[in-house]
Design a protein around this motif. Sequence first.
Motif, mmCIF file in Angstrom:
data_model
loop_
_atom_site.group_PDB
_atom_site.id
_atom_site.type_symbol
_atom_site.label_atom_id
_atom_site.label_comp_id
_atom_site.label_asym_id
_atom_site.label_seq_id
_atom_site.Cartn_x
_atom_site.Cartn_y
_atom_site.Cartn_z
ATOM 1 N N PHE A 178 0.796 -1.424 -0.175
ATOM 2 C CA PHE A 178 0.044 0.092 -0.076
ATOM 3 C C PHE A 178 0.871 1.136 0.099
ATOM 4 C CE2 PHE A 178 0.879 -0.161 4.524
ATOM 5 C CZ PHE A 178 0.936 1.003 4.849
ATOM 6 N N THR A 179 2.188 1.179 0.648
ATOM 7 C CA THR A 179 3.190 2.348 0.408
ATOM 8 C C THR A 179 3.448 2.659 -0.998
ATOM 9 O OG1 THR A 179 5.113 0.803 0.780
ATOM 10 C CG2 THR A 179 3.964 1.673 2.665
ATOM 11 N N LEU A 223 7.829 8.076 5.576
ATOM 12 C CA LEU A 223 8.551 8.054 4.282
ATOM 13 C C LEU A 223 9.438 7.197 4.138
ATOM 14 C CD1 LEU A 223 8.519 11.647 2.836
ATOM 15 C CD2 LEU A 223 10.350 10.050 2.177
ATOM 16 N N LEU A 224 10.453 7.242 5.263
ATOM 17 C CA LEU A 224 11.688 6.166 5.311
ATOM 18 C C LEU A 224 11.346 4.641 4.909
ATOM 19 C CD1 LEU A 224 14.677 5.835 5.242
ATOM 20 C CD2 LEU A 224 14.392 5.741 7.612
ATOM 21 N N LEU A 225 10.280 4.233 5.750
ATOM 22 C CA LEU A 225 9.848 3.016 5.531
ATOM 23 C C LEU A 225 9.425 2.589 3.892
ATOM 24 C CD1 LEU A 225 7.999 2.305 8.743
ATOM 25 C CD2 LEU A 225 9.531 0.783 7.752
ATOM 26 N N ALA A 226 8.642 3.603 3.536
ATOM 27 C CA ALA A 226 8.163 3.441 1.914
ATOM 28 C C ALA A 226 9.331 3.437 1.117
ATOM 29 C CB ALA A 226 7.188 4.749 1.737
ATOM 30 N N VAL A 227 10.357 4.151 1.242
ATOM 31 C CA VAL A 227 11.460 4.337 0.152
ATOM 32 C C VAL A 227 12.270 2.794 0.524
ATOM 33 C CG1 VAL A 227 13.794 5.292 0.008
ATOM 34 C CG2 VAL A 227 11.680 6.757 0.352
ATOM 35 N N MET A 228 12.636 2.448 1.622
ATOM 36 C CA MET A 228 13.109 1.045 1.895
ATOM 37 C C MET A 228 12.274 -0.068 1.374
ATOM 38 S SD MET A 228 14.490 1.692 5.683
ATOM 39 C CE MET A 228 15.192 -0.053 5.778
ATOM 40 N N GLU A 229 11.020 0.038 1.449
ATOM 41 C CA GLU A 229 10.128 -1.165 0.882
ATOM 42 C C GLU A 229 10.107 -0.915 -0.718
ATOM 43 O OE1 GLU A 229 9.052 -3.888 2.355
ATOM 44 O OE2 GLU A 229 9.967 -3.011 4.156
ATOM 45 N N ASP A 230 10.523 -0.054 -1.261
ATOM 46 C CA ASP A 230 10.443 0.162 -2.602
ATOM 47 C C ASP A 230 11.579 -0.716 -3.523
ATOM 48 O OD1 ASP A 230 10.126 0.826 -5.448
ATOM 49 O OD2 ASP A 230 10.419 2.815 -5.148
ATOM 50 N N VAL A 249 5.513 2.474 -13.163
ATOM 51 C CA VAL A 249 6.244 3.798 -12.800
ATOM 52 C C VAL A 249 4.847 4.060 -11.455
ATOM 53 C CG1 VAL A 249 6.316 6.207 -13.000
ATOM 54 C CG2 VAL A 249 7.209 4.431 -14.649
ATOM 55 N N THR A 250 3.699 3.897 -11.895
ATOM 56 C CA THR A 250 2.748 4.255 -10.867
ATOM 57 C C THR A 250 2.707 3.236 -9.549
ATOM 58 O OG1 THR A 250 1.249 2.786 -11.872
ATOM 59 C CG2 THR A 250 1.137 5.036 -12.690
ATOM 60 N N LYS A 251 3.650 2.167 -9.501
ATOM 61 C CA LYS A 251 3.646 1.563 -8.255
ATOM 62 C C LYS A 251 5.063 1.511 -7.545
ATOM 63 C CE LYS A 251 0.958 -2.223 -10.418
ATOM 64 N NZ LYS A 251 0.552 -3.618 -10.775
ATOM 65 N N SER A 252 5.580 2.810 -7.830
ATOM 66 C CA SER A 252 7.009 2.850 -7.239
ATOM 67 C C SER A 252 6.882 4.168 -6.245
ATOM 68 C CB SER A 252 8.066 2.908 -7.978
ATOM 69 O OG SER A 252 8.976 3.552 -7.583
ATOM 70 N N PHE A 253 6.899 4.081 -5.038
ATOM 71 C CA PHE A 253 7.064 5.379 -4.206
ATOM 72 C C PHE A 253 8.203 6.253 -4.641
ATOM 73 C CE2 PHE A 253 8.261 7.814 -0.225
ATOM 74 C CZ PHE A 253 6.894 8.407 0.105
ATOM 75 N N THR A 254 9.170 5.720 -4.733
ATOM 76 C CA THR A 254 10.549 6.493 -5.296
ATOM 77 C C THR A 254 10.067 7.452 -6.496
ATOM 78 O OG1 THR A 254 11.847 4.969 -4.427
ATOM 79 C CG2 THR A 254 12.773 6.727 -5.827
ATOM 80 N N SER A 255 9.348 6.860 -7.449
ATOM 81 C CA SER A 255 8.815 7.590 -8.412
ATOM 82 C C SER A 255 7.949 8.606 -8.183
ATOM 83 C CB SER A 255 8.196 6.875 -9.582
ATOM 84 O OG SER A 255 9.317 5.865 -9.767
#
Length: 484
Positions: free
Chosen positions: A32-33, A75-82, A94-100
């Motif tokens: 979900f992140t 935010l840090l959790l979401a980046v690490m889980e990407d 692209v739409t399934k990447s928090f980094t994008s």
Amino acid sequence: MAKKTGKKAADVVFEPKLKPIPNGLFANLTQFTQTPLFAQIIHQCLEYCLMFKICTPGVTATRVEALLHMVLHLLLLAVMEDATSEENIILESVTKSFTSHALCRSKSTQLGELTIVGLLQHISTVPEFESCGPKICHILKRLWQKRPQTYVEATEGLKFPYDTIESPSPAPGVDSELDLKKKRALDRQAKIMAQFQQQQQNFLSNQADIDWGEEDLSADEEASVPSSTEKKLWKYPTGNCILCQEETNDSRLYGTFALMMDSAMFRQTDVRDASYVREAMNCPSSLDRPADAIRPFGMASENREKVRRLDSTGGEVITEKQGLGSGFPPNQVVRSPIMTGCGHIMHYTCFETYCAATYRRHSHQVARNHPERLMLKEFVCPLCKALGNAFLPIIWKGKEESYPNVLATNETFEEFLEGKLVQSVSRFRSHALIMESDKLHTSGYQNFFVDYVSKNIISPLSNKVEQLVTPTIPSLTLAPPAPE
């Protein structure tokens, strides 16, 4: 961690370690992140942290700072889980990447079109949120490691108040970190071993002048060496008074509570009943060992019987039926006094005050069914509400016992029988004759009693005992001669 990394303690950022869920209902819980909705929530929370003075003027900056720390943690959790990267990313993912979402997707705010990274740049310049700077810098580093090219394009017009984020490679080197940890562990081990060898060398150099000798002790010399004396101090219960909370000592009389009453728990084996005789004979030789393997024991296990019956197929079925056990005969019960207590400690003056308050409570609350009966001198413990009817004073001093002490005698048992025992018997007979002549105060028992009390009882009471037993000699006055 600050010592290991060489950074300041305020600049250390701990990354959350999520436990992997390989299968099951929650295997893809963290996906979900990677959704645009989650990125929108993070974007709006960061925007609120910048505009909270306009949106909610009554909210203090410290409360918003706590919210910002929580948002940065997510935010840090979401980046690490990407798990996507620039090498394996495709247009559909692209739409399934928090980094994008954080680097490319911008939204309109009161400060203009800003992405999540742009909002982080504005937050880093706010003085109230200075404590969030190390975490923002760490998030930017992780974003750069995920997408170095996209990160450079997204932050081309931004200026962060941090040093240039540099790293030897976009992805963190796991092998290099393990090698660094191993090297540090080996350095610490070598340092400890060198210190141990230096201490050993210093000890040997200090003991070089001592002549240890070459001959061992013989068996007789080893037997003559006295063994160490074991000492143990037996203390009587002390502590704080449960009413006034002051420490109990010899200055004020204190004690504990007890309930004295008759009980029918003392039983005698009925020798005319074979069941109870068998139970007494089968009793284990030692009652200090657990007897769970033989429970229920004795008469308690003789209330079961085997019942034979037929089932629906005509076969015989044996079942066990448990009935009522035999009661203990009432004529074999001996009523004897017993005493129980809760062990709580109270000063005697505080106990008198508590008893007076109990009497007042009974007189003021006549319609209440009180737990204690004042006619039988009953009361309840103020702490645990245990019933009691006696106050046991603690008047004994602590005693130091050592081993072997009195057991290590200098005379044999035969010498004691022939010498001291004969003297003790003759002294006892002489004391008995003195008691018969009503001259008890001149016997040796009085001095023995005073000596025992002075050594084992607290000072206030021992002084009173000495004054009571000290014989008083009446003064003799000569009457004047009668006139002729």
